[in-house]
Design an enzyme around this catalytic site. Structure first.
Site, mmCIF file in Angstrom:
data_model
loop_
_atom_site.group_PDB
_atom_site.id
_atom_site.type_symbol
_atom_site.label_atom_id
_atom_site.label_comp_id
_atom_site.label_asym_id
_atom_site.label_seq_id
_atom_site.Cartn_x
_atom_site.Cartn_y
_atom_site.Cartn_z
ATOM 1 N N HIS A 166 26.808 -28.100 -68.858
ATOM 2 C CA HIS A 166 27.917 -28.051 -69.822
ATOM 3 C C HIS A 166 27.699 -27.021 -70.923
ATOM 4 O O HIS A 166 28.604 -26.724 -71.675
ATOM 5 C CB HIS A 166 28.125 -29.443 -70.442
ATOM 6 C CG HIS A 166 28.711 -30.401 -69.458
ATOM 7 N ND1 HIS A 166 30.044 -30.735 -69.439
ATOM 8 C CD2 HIS A 166 28.144 -31.067 -68.424
ATOM 9 C CE1 HIS A 166 30.272 -31.583 -68.454
ATOM 10 N NE2 HIS A 166 29.131 -31.803 -67.819
ATOM 11 N N ASP A 380 29.098 -21.437 -77.336
ATOM 12 C CA ASP A 380 29.590 -22.730 -76.880
ATOM 13 C C ASP A 380 29.823 -22.651 -75.378
ATOM 14 O O ASP A 380 30.420 -21.674 -74.898
ATOM 15 C CB ASP A 380 30.914 -23.043 -77.597
ATOM 16 C CG ASP A 380 31.096 -24.530 -77.846
ATOM 17 O OD1 ASP A 380 30.441 -25.315 -77.152
ATOM 18 O OD2 ASP A 380 31.893 -24.883 -78.729
ATOM 19 N N VAL A 385 37.814 -28.710 -77.743
ATOM 20 C CA VAL A 385 38.726 -28.894 -78.876
ATOM 21 C C VAL A 385 39.834 -27.830 -78.829
ATOM 22 O O VAL A 385 41.011 -28.128 -79.073
ATOM 23 C CB VAL A 385 37.938 -28.840 -80.208
ATOM 24 C CG1 VAL A 385 38.884 -28.844 -81.393
ATOM 25 C CG2 VAL A 385 36.984 -30.021 -80.299
ATOM 26 N N GLU A 388 42.332 -28.972 -76.403
ATOM 27 C CA GLU A 388 43.061 -30.167 -76.860
ATOM 28 C C GLU A 388 44.118 -29.781 -77.895
ATOM 29 O O GLU A 388 45.233 -30.303 -77.883
ATOM 30 C CB GLU A 388 42.070 -31.184 -77.455
ATOM 31 C CG GLU A 388 41.161 -31.799 -76.391
ATOM 32 C CD GLU A 388 39.977 -32.562 -76.977
ATOM 33 O OE1 GLU A 388 39.907 -32.719 -78.210
ATOM 34 O OE2 GLU A 388 39.114 -33.002 -76.189
HETATM 35 C C1 GDG Z 1 29.514 -29.903 -74.757
HETATM 36 C C2 GDG Z 1 29.390 -28.375 -74.879
HETATM 37 C C3 GDG Z 1 31.553 -28.154 -73.648
HETATM 38 C C4 GDG Z 1 35.227 -34.572 -81.615
HETATM 39 N N1 GDG Z 1 35.317 -35.214 -82.779
HETATM 40 C C5 GDG Z 1 35.920 -36.381 -82.546
HETATM 41 C C6 GDG Z 1 36.199 -36.463 -81.200
HETATM 42 N N2 GDG Z 1 35.761 -35.316 -80.628
HETATM 43 C C7 GDG Z 1 35.884 -34.975 -79.217
HETATM 44 C C8 GDG Z 1 36.851 -33.836 -79.019
HETATM 45 C C9 GDG Z 1 36.328 -33.198 -77.755
HETATM 46 C C10 GDG Z 1 34.832 -33.462 -77.809
HETATM 47 O O1 GDG Z 1 34.623 -34.474 -78.765
HETATM 48 C C11 GDG Z 1 34.031 -32.241 -78.236
HETATM 49 O O2 GDG Z 1 33.905 -31.390 -77.140
HETATM 50 P P1 GDG Z 1 33.456 -29.868 -77.234
HETATM 51 O O3 GDG Z 1 33.654 -29.248 -75.922
HETATM 52 O O4 GDG Z 1 34.241 -29.235 -78.283
HETATM 53 O O5 GDG Z 1 31.925 -29.859 -77.694
HETATM 54 P P2 GDG Z 1 30.471 -30.548 -77.319
HETATM 55 O O6 GDG Z 1 30.440 -31.957 -77.750
HETATM 56 O O7 GDG Z 1 29.449 -29.675 -77.937
HETATM 57 O O8 GDG Z 1 30.356 -30.523 -75.745
HETATM 58 C C12 GDG Z 1 30.759 -27.743 -74.890
HETATM 59 C C13 GDG Z 1 31.513 -29.650 -73.452
HETATM 60 O O9 GDG Z 1 30.198 -30.162 -73.489
HETATM 61 C C14 GDG Z 1 32.139 -30.025 -72.121
HETATM 62 O O10 GDG Z 1 31.505 -29.429 -71.073
HETATM 63 O O11 GDG Z 1 32.891 -27.751 -73.809
HETATM 64 O O12 GDG Z 1 30.646 -26.346 -74.915
HETATM 65 O O13 GDG Z 1 28.657 -28.018 -76.035
HETATM 66 O O14 GDG Z 1 36.855 -33.809 -76.639
HETATM 67 O O15 GDG Z 1 38.123 -34.354 -78.922
HETATM 68 N N3 GDG Z 1 36.837 -37.504 -80.659
HETATM 69 C C15 GDG Z 1 37.164 -38.522 -81.487
HETATM 70 N N4 GDG Z 1 36.881 -38.508 -82.804
HETATM 71 C C16 GDG Z 1 36.261 -37.481 -83.362
HETATM 72 O O16 GDG Z 1 36.016 -37.494 -84.569
HETATM 73 N N5 GDG Z 1 37.805 -39.564 -80.982
#
Ligand code: GDG
Length: 742
Positions: A166, A380, A385, A388
């Site tokens: 990821h 990243d 996000v 979304e």
């Molecule tokens: C890793 C990789 C890759 C965030 N704050 C809240 C919340 N979120 C949810 C978002 C989104 C998820 O968390 C964050 O996903 P990201 O992809 O932005 O980032 P990482 O956590 O670092 O994920 C990344 C991912 O894996 C998938 O392969 O894209 O590059 O680092 O879904 O909505 N959800 C809620 N409250 C929050 O305060 N409910």
């Protein structure tokens, strides 16, 4: 019915107890959000840590957690405090996470933590092995479990394994500094399919596999231990429908439906204000400080926007036990304080900063109310996000500012693309975004939304799982069959029952592995004993069919009662005779072609020419793998245009060989076969020069390729050891026969 087994460091739920009862709350984070819908739809089991240290759990609690989770098809792996410190906070997040995100100055390798990483990966593998059944597919996720695929494969080679990373896979120059680089790559190669978010990560991974492990890679297929491992790009999508529907619902209900929405709308209505949104886990890879500095710069240079613009920053607490995250928290607090202190007025606070996680409904409040989303990570893997935010723009308005260093930027090219290290450019991008005409916003978003709607989370997961199924099917339907224990038994039986037997065995890559300096490697004693024992069986001829010089073969194999064929058939020594050279061969061509090979050798560091009596070999195994392969293609083209009819160009394993056309293992094998009436023939070889040998054998012979490669052979072994096992079985069967006759 077969099932899918998802394996990830954390389960998508957090176990918590209150008044003696267990509760399981959903966790946020990219992987959890992404895979939840896949898990809830199909028949799958999810193996992972339930989010609580096992030190605080007695037997009864563990049993209760187990039972509760099993109801939801979750299978917990319990980790104690020490394991969490060393494996998770330590090795995974102090060593691998920074390195893979190019933060080499932060990355720290610690041997004790590495040991723990191995042990915990084994714990996960053991849990998988407990629940896996034939026909199941195992899908292992992310950087915490890089060793797990090989650990599962080692114990159960029949399980089909997929692995998805990821986070980014760094370029070779970064990855190479990691102390246990071979181990990590080999761990991943236990999988049958390896997936990445972008083609860049795939390319970097393949480059490391070629350069560090020296493995053969054909396009996106790696040949390793007789298996074909497919590597591909699967850019992760989101649950588009869920976000779109939530946004639709959110816009329908009253603007005052939540405290957060009320606050946001007061700001927007009062000042015709613009809202910029920033959402991430509080992580140094996400570029939070640079984003704040850019916002500060924007306010410095655009005073007309004072009172009218606001940055809403949601920073979700993450890995707060790791010192680097504590430092970042302090820095973020400071910069937010400074900006607010510098610009705030009675009615206006420029940065609204939330350091917590929010319920899904509030997240949607933020998405639908923001005019701009500023997603500017320094690195990243993907960034969900960004996707979304777009999914919630049901009226196609809104602007996405996206870092070119997020994997998502490869798909979302209509966003405003920025270099997150360039504060001035980021500040400019804010201005462009807030002033972008609605028409322009809509044009961009229609294209962007179409893309993420089409390639959503379901497409992503089914695409991965379908590719994984194809990979496993290919193994079953392939015409070349693996020498399984059943087939090995059949071969041994046929060997035992026949009256006149011939074994034709290639040497390098078949009986012995490749080495940096093959000339210096002495054949091991157990191999020599095995060959001698086989050749002592009654009515059995054992032939070494090699490309090596006759001096080499003479030195090590004379006296073992073997027939020896050297230099691909130029020299032959019957088991009780002397060396004979094939007659009537001119060497004139060498004068003409040697200068060509010399030029290529001079221009390609690491390559060298091997001179044999009647042939020339150009080796490129020690050259840079990409340069070597490219130069080999060029050299082949040049040589083909100069090649006389009686000369053949053979494309071997990292070697090009020029050999007179009437010299090949095929003609030598045929000469030998025609001498006696053999009723059992077995030939084994690993590269292209052995193919002529396979073709010359009578139809009922056993032709075995070592390693799963393109071949006319009917069978293959995964590796040299498997072939040696078969030869040992043949040897032992004869010993048993002797004992029973006595
Ligand atoms: C890793 C990789 C890759 C965030 N704050 C809240 C919340 N979120 C949810 C978002 C989104 C998820 O968390 C964050 O996903 P990201 O992809 O932005 O980032 P990482 O956590 O670092 O994920 C990344 C991912 O894996 C998938 O392969 O894209 O590059 O680092 O879904 O909505 N959800 C809620 N409250 C929050 O305060 N409910």
């Amino acid at each position: 019915m077969s099932k899918n087994i998802i394996v990830s460091n954390r389960l998508p739920v957090q176990a918590e107890s209150k008044d003696g009862e267990w509760f399981f709350t959903p966790t946020s984070g990219g992987l959890a959000t992404g895979l939840k819908s896949f898990h809830s739809e199909g028949k799958s089991l999810w193996v992972g840590w339930p989010g609580i240290s096992s030190d605080s759990l007695d037997k009864k609690s563990k049993r209760q957690i187990n039972e509760n989770l099993l109801d939801k098809q979750f299978c917990p792996v319990f980790l104690n405090e020490k394991e969490l410190d060393d494996f998770y906070f330590g090795f995974s997040n102090k060593c691998l996470w920074p390195l893979f995100h190019y933060f080499i100055e932060i990355h720290k390798f610690d041997l004790i933590q590495w040991q723990s990483y191995i042990e915990v990966n084994q714990k996960f593998a053991d849990e998988v092995l407990k629940v896996v059944k034939d026909g199941d597919k195992v899908w292992i996720h992310d950087y915490q479990l890089l060793l797990c695929p090989q650990m599962v494969k080692d114990i159960n080679p029949n399980v089909t394994i997929g692995f998805f990373l990821h986070i980014p896979f760094p370029s070779f120059e970064i990855f190479r500094i990691f102390a246990k680089r071979e181990e990590l790559l080999k761990g991943m190669l236990g999988a049958d399919l390896i997936g990445f978010h972008t083609y860049d990560y795939e390319r970097h991974f393949l480059s490391s596999v070629k350069r560090i492990l020296n493995l053969e890679v054909n396009f996106n297929i790696i040949l390793h231990q007789g298996r074909e491992i497919v590597v591909n790009t699967f850019p992760m999508g989101i649950d588009f429908k869920k976000f779109e529907e939530a946004a639709r619902k959110n816009l329908r209900i009253s603007p005052n439906s939540s405290a957060l929405k009320r606050q946001i709308n007061t700001h927007k209505l009062a000042n015709e204000g613009k809202l910029i949104l920033s959402i991430d886990r509080l992580d140094y890879t996400k570029g939070i400080l640079n984003r704040l500095l850019a916002f500060e710069r924007f306010l410095d240079t655009n005073p007309e926007y004072h009172d009218k613009i606001r940055l809403v920053m949601l920073a979700v607490p993450s890995r707060s036990k790791v010192p680097q995250y504590k430092i970042l928290k302090r820095q973020t607090d400071e910069v937010v304080g400074r900006i607010n202190g510098k610009f705030a007025s009675v009615n206006w606070t420029p940065v609204w900063y939330y350091y917590r996680s929010m319920p899904f409904e509030n997240l949607i409040d933020l998405y639908v109310s923001s005019d701009v989303a500023m997603i500017t990570p320094l690195r990243d893997g993907m960034n969900l996000v960004a996707k979304e935010y777009l999914a919630t723009r049901i009226n196609n308005d809104g602007v996405l500012i996206l870092s070119e260093l997020a994997g998502a930027s490869k798909e979302l090219s209509q966003a405003i693309s920025v270099n997150p290290f360039d504060i001035e450019q980021l500040s400019q991008a804010i201005k462009t975004a807030v002033e972008m005409p609605l028409k322009d916003q809509k044009e961009r978003n229609i294209i962007l939304r179409n893309r993420i709607k089409r390639y959503d989370i379901n497409k992503w997961s089914s695409n991965f799982i379908d590719t994984l199924s194809e990979t496993s099917k290919k193994e079953f339907t392939s015409k070349v069959k693996l020498v399984t224990p059943v087939i090995a038994k059949k071969i041994v039986k046929s060997y035992q029952e026949s009256k006149k037997r011939l074994l034709l065995l290639d040497y390098d890559g078949t009986l012995i592995g490749f080495h940096e300096n093959p000339e210096k490697v002495v054949p091991p004693k157990p191999l020599l004993d095995l060959l001698e024992n086989l050749s002592s069986h009654e009515n059995t001829d054992v032939v070494i069919m090699s490309g090596r010089t006759y001096t080499f073969l003479d030195k090590y194999f004379t006296g073992l009662n073997l027939t020896l064929v050297a230099e691909h058939g130029l020299y032959l020594k019957q088991k009780d005779g002397d060396w004979h050279k094939k007659k009537g061969l001119s060497n004139k061509w060498i004068e003409h072609l040697l200068p060509v090979l010399n030029t290529f050798t001079d221009n390609t560091p690491g390559t060298f020419i091997e001179h044999k009596t009647n042939s020339l070999s150009w080796h490129y195994r020690k050259a840079d793998p990409e340069l070597g392969t490219q130069r080999a293609v060029e050299l082949k083209t040049v040589l083909k245009s100069l090649l006389p009819n009686d000369l053949t160009l053979m494309d071997g394993n990292k070697v090009l060989e020029l050999i007179p056309s009437n010299i090949n293992k095929g003609t030598s094998a045929l000469d030998l076969i025609n001498k006696k009436k053999y009723d059992f023939c077995l030939a084994a070889g690993d590269d292209i020069t052995d193919e002529s040998m396979f073709s010359s054998l009578p139809p009922r012979s056993y032709k075995i390729k070592v390693g799963k490669k393109k071949t006319s052979a009917k069978h293959y072994t995964r590796n040299i050891d498997q072939l040696l096992e078969l030869l040992k079985l043949m040897n032992n069967s004869e010993i048993k026969k002797e004992i029973s006759i006595k």
